[in-house]
Design a protein around this motif. Structure first.
Motif: not given
Length: 129
Positions: A118, A122-123, A126
């Motif tokens: 997870s 997140d790393e 985007q």
């Protein structure tokens, strides 16, 4: 197709040498890393050695593990599969996960692995369209 700096028959011999170090995953990773530096992919290395791509990929991931993580693997404090998962994180998050693992913050290795996955998500940058 990437040019190979080492002929296939020598690369196959190197994979056999790496297999001799299965009890020392960090050394096995360093030996396999020679083939990556010579232009071979993890899939090609797996084919040369008659092993799974996942196993080769995991060993190669260990090359990116922070020094404290490598020490924990050597001392038997960090399971190899979990170390490979941690190694895919940024250095700061590797250290964070390692500290949490050594403190006993996780219920199991699988719990720590899920958490690390997870964090890895997140790393990722985007992307928006």
């Amino acid at each position: 197709m990437t040019a190979k700096l080492i002929p296939a028959h020598i690369a196959a011999a190197i994979t056999q040498e790496a297999a001799k170090h299965q009890n020392n995953p960090l050394r096995e990773a360093r030996v396999l890393g020679v083939l990556v530096a010579a232009g071979y992919s993890a899939r090609e290395i797996a084919g040369l050695g008659g092993t799974s791509w996942g196993r080769v990929d995991l060993r190669l991931a260990l090359l990116d593990l922070v020094d404290a993580g490598k020490g924990a693997v050597r001392e038997g404090l960090l399971p190899v599969d979990l170390a490979g998962c941690f190694a895919r994180l940024s250095e700061a998050n590797q250290q964070l996960m390692l500290n949490r693992w050594l403190r006993g913050d996780f219920q199991s290795a699988r719990h720590a692995e899920r958490y690390a996955l997870s964090v890895a998500v997140d790393e990722q940058p985007q992307v928006s369209f």
